[in-house]
Design a protein around this motif. Structure first.
Motif, PDB file in Angstrom:
ATOM      1  N   GLU A 153       0.873  -1.182   0.000  1.00  0.00           N
ATOM      2  CA  GLU A 153       0.000   0.000   0.000  1.00  0.00           C
ATOM      3  C   GLU A 153       0.900   1.219   0.000  1.00  0.00           C
ATOM      4  OE1 GLU A 153      -2.895   0.106   3.197  1.00  0.00           O
ATOM      5  OE2 GLU A 153      -2.823   2.297   3.190  1.00  0.00           O
ATOM      6  N   SER A 154       0.799   2.022  -1.036  1.00  0.00           N
ATOM      7  CA  SER A 154       1.655   3.217  -1.146  1.00  0.00           C
ATOM      8  C   SER A 154       1.205   4.281  -0.157  1.00  0.00           C
ATOM      9  CB  SER A 154       1.582   3.776  -2.571  1.00  0.00           C
ATOM     10  OG  SER A 154       0.380   4.516  -2.736  1.00  0.00           O
ATOM     11  N   SER A 155       2.029   5.298   0.008  1.00  0.00           N
ATOM     12  CA  SER A 155       1.565   6.486   0.723  1.00  0.00           C
ATOM     13  C   SER A 155       0.662   7.269  -0.232  1.00  0.00           C
ATOM     14  CB  SER A 155       2.740   7.327   1.214  1.00  0.00           C
ATOM     15  OG  SER A 155       3.450   7.869   0.126  1.00  0.00           O
ATOM     16  N   VAL A 156      -0.002   8.276   0.283  1.00  0.00           N
ATOM     17  CA  VAL A 156      -0.997   8.984  -0.516  1.00  0.00           C
ATOM     18  C   VAL A 156      -0.359   9.625  -1.766  1.00  0.00           C
ATOM     19  CG1 VAL A 156      -0.768  11.094   0.883  1.00  0.00           C
ATOM     20  CG2 VAL A 156      -2.865  10.681  -0.439  1.00  0.00           C
ATOM     21  N   GLY A 157      -0.955   9.346  -2.899  1.00  0.00           N
ATOM     22  CA  GLY A 157      -0.539   9.985  -4.145  1.00  0.00           C
ATOM     23  C   GLY A 157       0.783   9.530  -4.713  1.00  0.00           C
ATOM     24  N   ALA A 158       1.362   8.489  -4.137  1.00  0.00           N
ATOM     25  CA  ALA A 158       2.694   8.057  -4.563  1.00  0.00           C
ATOM     26  C   ALA A 158       2.664   6.758  -5.363  1.00  0.00           C
ATOM     27  CB  ALA A 158       3.607   7.893  -3.347  1.00  0.00           C
ATOM     28  N   GLY A 159       1.475   6.273  -5.714  1.00  0.00           N
ATOM     29  CA  GLY A 159       1.352   4.975  -6.359  1.00  0.00           C
ATOM     30  C   GLY A 159       2.078   4.878  -7.686  1.00  0.00           C
ATOM     31  N   ALA A 160       1.921   5.873  -8.544  1.00  0.00           N
ATOM     32  CA  ALA A 160       2.529   5.812  -9.874  1.00  0.00           C
ATOM     33  C   ALA A 160       4.054   5.769  -9.773  1.00  0.00           C
ATOM     34  CB  ALA A 160       2.077   7.018 -10.703  1.00  0.00           C
ATOM     35  N   ARG A 161       4.580   6.590  -8.902  1.00  0.00           N
ATOM     36  CA  ARG A 161       6.036   6.631  -8.706  1.00  0.00           C
ATOM     37  C   ARG A 161       6.538   5.299  -8.153  1.00  0.00           C
ATOM     38  NH1 ARG A 161      10.049  10.662  -6.223  1.00  0.00           N
ATOM     39  NH2 ARG A 161      11.029   9.524  -4.552  1.00  0.00           N
ATOM     40  N   LEU A 162       5.820   4.735  -7.203  1.00  0.00           N
ATOM     41  CA  LEU A 162       6.216   3.454  -6.619  1.00  0.00           C
ATOM     42  C   LEU A 162       6.138   2.338  -7.655  1.00  0.00           C
ATOM     43  CD1 LEU A 162       6.921   1.636  -4.179  1.00  0.00           C
ATOM     44  CD2 LEU A 162       4.459   1.536  -3.665  1.00  0.00           C
ATOM     45  N   LEU A 163       5.061   2.328  -8.407  1.00  0.00           N
ATOM     46  CA  LEU A 163       4.866   1.306  -9.429  1.00  0.00           C
ATOM     47  C   LEU A 163       5.984   1.374 -10.474  1.00  0.00           C
ATOM     48  CD1 LEU A 163       2.739  -0.871  -9.930  1.00  0.00           C
ATOM     49  CD2 LEU A 163       1.444   0.779 -11.274  1.00  0.00           C
ATOM     50  N   GLU A 164       6.316   2.564 -10.891  1.00  0.00           N
ATOM     51  CA  GLU A 164       7.385   2.749 -11.881  1.00  0.00           C
ATOM     52  C   GLU A 164       8.711   2.207 -11.337  1.00  0.00           C
ATOM     53  OE1 GLU A 164       9.457   6.404 -14.424  1.00  0.00           O
ATOM     54  OE2 GLU A 164       8.146   6.847 -12.737  1.00  0.00           O
ATOM     55  N   HIS A 165       8.981   2.507 -10.070  1.00  0.00           N
ATOM     56  CA  HIS A 165      10.233   2.037  -9.458  1.00  0.00           C
ATOM     57  C   HIS A 165      10.250   0.509  -9.370  1.00  0.00           C
ATOM     58  CE1 HIS A 165      13.608   1.760  -6.641  1.00  0.00           C
ATOM     59  NE2 HIS A 165      12.845   0.941  -5.926  1.00  0.00           N
ATOM     60  N   LEU A 166       9.154  -0.076  -8.914  1.00  0.00           N
ATOM     61  CA  LEU A 166       9.110  -1.533  -8.750  1.00  0.00           C
ATOM     62  C   LEU A 166       9.306  -2.231 -10.096  1.00  0.00           C
ATOM     63  CD1 LEU A 166       6.110  -1.878  -6.238  1.00  0.00           C
ATOM     64  CD2 LEU A 166       8.548  -2.084  -5.722  1.00  0.00           C
ATOM     65  N   ARG A 167       8.672  -1.701 -11.118  1.00  0.00           N
ATOM     66  CA  ARG A 167       8.799  -2.322 -12.444  1.00  0.00           C
ATOM     67  C   ARG A 167      10.220  -2.157 -12.983  1.00  0.00           C
ATOM     68  NH1 ARG A 167       2.695  -0.626 -14.234  1.00  0.00           N
ATOM     69  NH2 ARG A 167       1.741  -2.613 -13.611  1.00  0.00           N
ATOM     70  N   ALA A 168      10.847  -1.052 -12.646  1.00  0.00           N
ATOM     71  CA  ALA A 168      12.219  -0.812 -13.138  1.00  0.00           C
ATOM     72  C   ALA A 168      13.214  -1.775 -12.511  1.00  0.00           C
ATOM     73  CB  ALA A 168      12.618   0.637 -12.845  1.00  0.00           C
ATOM     74  N   VAL A 169      12.959  -2.186 -11.270  1.00  0.00           N
ATOM     75  CA  VAL A 169      13.905  -3.096 -10.599  1.00  0.00           C
ATOM     76  C   VAL A 169      13.350  -4.530 -10.550  1.00  0.00           C
ATOM     77  CG1 VAL A 169      14.943  -1.290  -9.194  1.00  0.00           C
ATOM     78  CG2 VAL A 169      12.990  -2.564  -8.298  1.00  0.00           C
ATOM     79  N   GLY A 170      12.264  -4.773 -11.278  1.00  0.00           N
ATOM     80  CA  GLY A 170      11.594  -6.077 -11.251  1.00  0.00           C
ATOM     81  C   GLY A 170      12.479  -7.217 -11.727  1.00  0.00           C
ATOM     82  N   ASP A 171      12.206  -8.399 -11.187  1.00  0.00           N
ATOM     83  CA  ASP A 171      12.962  -9.599 -11.533  1.00  0.00           C
ATOM     84  C   ASP A 171      12.096 -10.532 -12.379  1.00  0.00           C
ATOM     85  OD1 ASP A 171      15.202  -8.905 -10.053  1.00  0.00           O
ATOM     86  OD2 ASP A 171      14.344  -9.762  -8.209  1.00  0.00           O
ATOM     87  N   GLU A 172      12.748 -11.522 -12.971  1.00  0.00           N
ATOM     88  CA  GLU A 172      11.992 -12.611 -13.595  1.00  0.00           C
ATOM     89  C   GLU A 172      11.297 -13.397 -12.485  1.00  0.00           C
ATOM     90  OE1 GLU A 172      13.999 -15.231 -16.208  1.00  0.00           O
ATOM     91  OE2 GLU A 172      14.870 -13.601 -17.400  1.00  0.00           O
ATOM     92  N   GLY A 173      10.125 -13.895 -12.792  1.00  0.00           N
ATOM     93  CA  GLY A 173       9.404 -14.665 -11.786  1.00  0.00           C
ATOM     94  C   GLY A 173       8.614 -13.802 -10.832  1.00  0.00           C
ATOM     95  N   VAL A 174       8.507 -12.517 -11.147  1.00  0.00           N
ATOM     96  CA  VAL A 174       7.745 -11.598 -10.291  1.00  0.00           C
ATOM     97  C   VAL A 174       6.685 -10.886 -11.125  1.00  0.00           C
ATOM     98  CG1 VAL A 174       7.844  -9.559  -8.831  1.00  0.00           C
ATOM     99  CG2 VAL A 174       9.720 -11.191  -8.806  1.00  0.00           C
ATOM    100  N   GLU A 175       5.478 -10.902 -10.643  1.00  0.00           N
ATOM    101  CA  GLU A 175       4.417 -10.156 -11.307  1.00  0.00           C
ATOM    102  C   GLU A 175       4.036  -8.974 -10.422  1.00  0.00           C
ATOM    103  OE1 GLU A 175       1.232 -12.865 -12.255  1.00  0.00           O
ATOM    104  OE2 GLU A 175       2.711 -14.364 -12.880  1.00  0.00           O
ATOM    105  N   ILE A 176       3.998  -7.805 -11.039  1.00  0.00           N
ATOM    106  CA  ILE A 176       3.681  -6.575 -10.307  1.00  0.00           C
ATOM    107  C   ILE A 176       2.394  -6.017 -10.888  1.00  0.00           C
ATOM    108  CG2 ILE A 176       4.489  -4.246  -9.732  1.00  0.00           C
ATOM    109  CD1 ILE A 176       7.377  -5.386 -10.281  1.00  0.00           C
TER     110      ILE A 176
END
Lengths: 350, 96
Positions: free
Chosen positions: A103-126
């Motif tokens: 659960e992101s902090s308020v209004g930070a979802g897009a930024r968090l999602l972008e970061h997670l996808r940028a550092v994402g690994d194989e075998g991980v679904e975001i």
């Protein structure tokens, strides 16, 4: 916006979310939060599902606290950092059977999602679950009583950061004991199509409070407010959010940078202050004995203290409570946290 | 006060806070550098995540280290390291 609110609700843009800043009078909402209990529309918090065979390993790498053994009955607050040790977001991580829910902090979802996808690994679904899940909160010294009337009294006495998958009105919800303000706090993660019904049912027991009252109460107990405290080139140590980072953990994104900042003993530190008739803007200079020692991070008018309350980031040797400083010509005093003692600390759940 | 006088006053509080952090880490056998704990860090629930058993241990440790008995105090004295510093050394006296 998932929930519907009265016409005179004042909304504001916070990051990528439009959120209710106040439903009526800030002072009244704040007082109810500190004296009784309020409902919180937390739909500005984005829910992100981390799943797949490597989900836990991935979460362990991107979260600054140890989530390796986070079961589906627990949640935990943690920072997410970038390689330079800067705060991407402060999240609430829920253990799930097949991974985690962040659960992101308020209004930070897009930024968090972008970061997670940028550092994402194989075998991980975001996956962004905001289209089908949202969050409703309860905070206040008597929030536990609302839980009892709304769902089940036994849920009210869950330990801090315990999670229960439960049912409300034939709808499966994730219920958690959390809290941002030092008061008893709970969160309900609910399917979007049932959120309005749960919100209205909650309002049969409590009144709502907006983002302004929530953030004021968070500031009073030094609960970090990422959107107001992490702007600019600052690291975790300067923010003072060390407790949301576990440096004993083997590895996580940003660890080396955080340790380097810690071991350097350089930089500034954050301290609370109160005083003055006006509310200084972020960046206003802070003076000690006439010497410039730092700047205001942010400040607000405190309902509870009846004066200006804010955070300043100053040279480390002067980041201490009990000092008389000057901000924009006004005398201020640095403070010991918490700046307001939550009523919940002296009220048992019965 | 001059900036140097303010630095000296701040150093006095920071020294007491440092002493409290070392005491907590030692008595509760925590795996953390005492300096990693911030002066404003909450001690119970969120933050250092101490529990009621830890409180009992801290009561004893504080009396032994600082000669101050906090047994009848409200939980607010454990609101942060800096708040605890106000209790063990009232000369610091910055609690709002």
């Amino acid at each position: 916006m998932t929930l519907t609110h009265p016409e005179d609700t004042v909304y504001g843009q916070v990051g990528d979310a439009t959120v209710p800043l106040r439903f009526g009078d800030l002072s009244a909402e704040y007082k109810v939060l500190r004296e009784r209990a309020v409902a919180l529309d937390l739909s500005g918090h984005t829910l992100i599902e981390i799943s797949g065979p490597a989900a836990v390993d991935f979460a362990q790498r991107v979260l600054a606290r140890d989530v390796e053994y986070l079961t589906s009955e627990r949640c935990m607050m943690s920072l997410v950092l970038d390689d330079d040790g800067r705060v991407v977001d402060q999240v609430l991580a829920f253990g799930r059977e097949d991974g985690l829910l962040l659960e992101s902090s308020v209004g930070a979802g897009a930024r968090l999602l972008e970061h997670l996808r940028a550092v994402g690994d194989e075998g991980v679904e975001i996956a962004d679950r905001s289209a089908d899940l949202t969050v409703i909160g309860l905070e206040g010294p008597y929030a536990w009583g609302v839980v009892g009337r709304l769902i089940d009294g036994e849920l009210a006495s869950l330990p801090f950061e315990a999670v229960s998958d439960t049912v409300w009105n034939d709808v499966e919800i994730i219920f958690a004991r959390t809290g941002f303000t030092g008061e008893y706090g709970y969160q309900m993660i609910v399917p979007v199509e049932s959120a309005a019904d749960l919100w209205l049912a909650t309002l049969e027991h409590v009144t709502p409070a907006g983002q302004e009252a929530l953030e004021l109460a968070m500031l009073e107990v030094r609960q970090p407010i990422p959107r107001l405290e992490t702007a600019g080139d600052v690291n975790v140590i300067e923010i003072g959010a060390n407790w949301l980072v576990d440096v004993t953990k083997d590895e996580f994104v940003g660890k080396e940078a955080v340790l380097a900042a810690f071991e350097s003993r350089q930089g500034r530190r954050t301290v609370g202050f109160s005083g003055g008739d006006t509310v200084p803007e972020p960046g206003a200079r802070v003076l000690a004995g006439g010497e410039d020692i730092g700047e205001v991070v942010f400040a607000v008018r405190s309902v509870g203290l009846g004066t200006t309350l804010g955070l300043a980031r100053v040279e480390a040797g002067l980041a201490a409570a009990g000092l008389e400083l000057t901000v924009e010509g006004a005398g201020v005093t640095t403070l010991t946290s918490p700046y307001i003692v939550p009523k919940s600390w002296s009220i048992p759940i019965i | 006060m001059t900036v140097d006088e303010l630095r000296a006053k701040a150093a006095e509080r920071q020294q007491t806070c440092s002493q409290i952090k070392k005491m907590i880490v030692s008595r509760l056998d925590l795996e953390v550098d005492p300096d990693w704990i911030t002066d404003d860090q909450p001690l119970f629930g969120r933050g250092l995540e101490l529990d009621s058993l830890d409180v009992l241990e801290l009561y004893v440790a504080i009396e032994a280290e600082f000669g101050v008995a906090l047994y009848d105090s409200e939980m607010a004295v454990f609101g942060s390291i800096s708040r605890l510093a106000d209790e063990v050394d009232p000369r610091l006296g910055a609690t709002a």
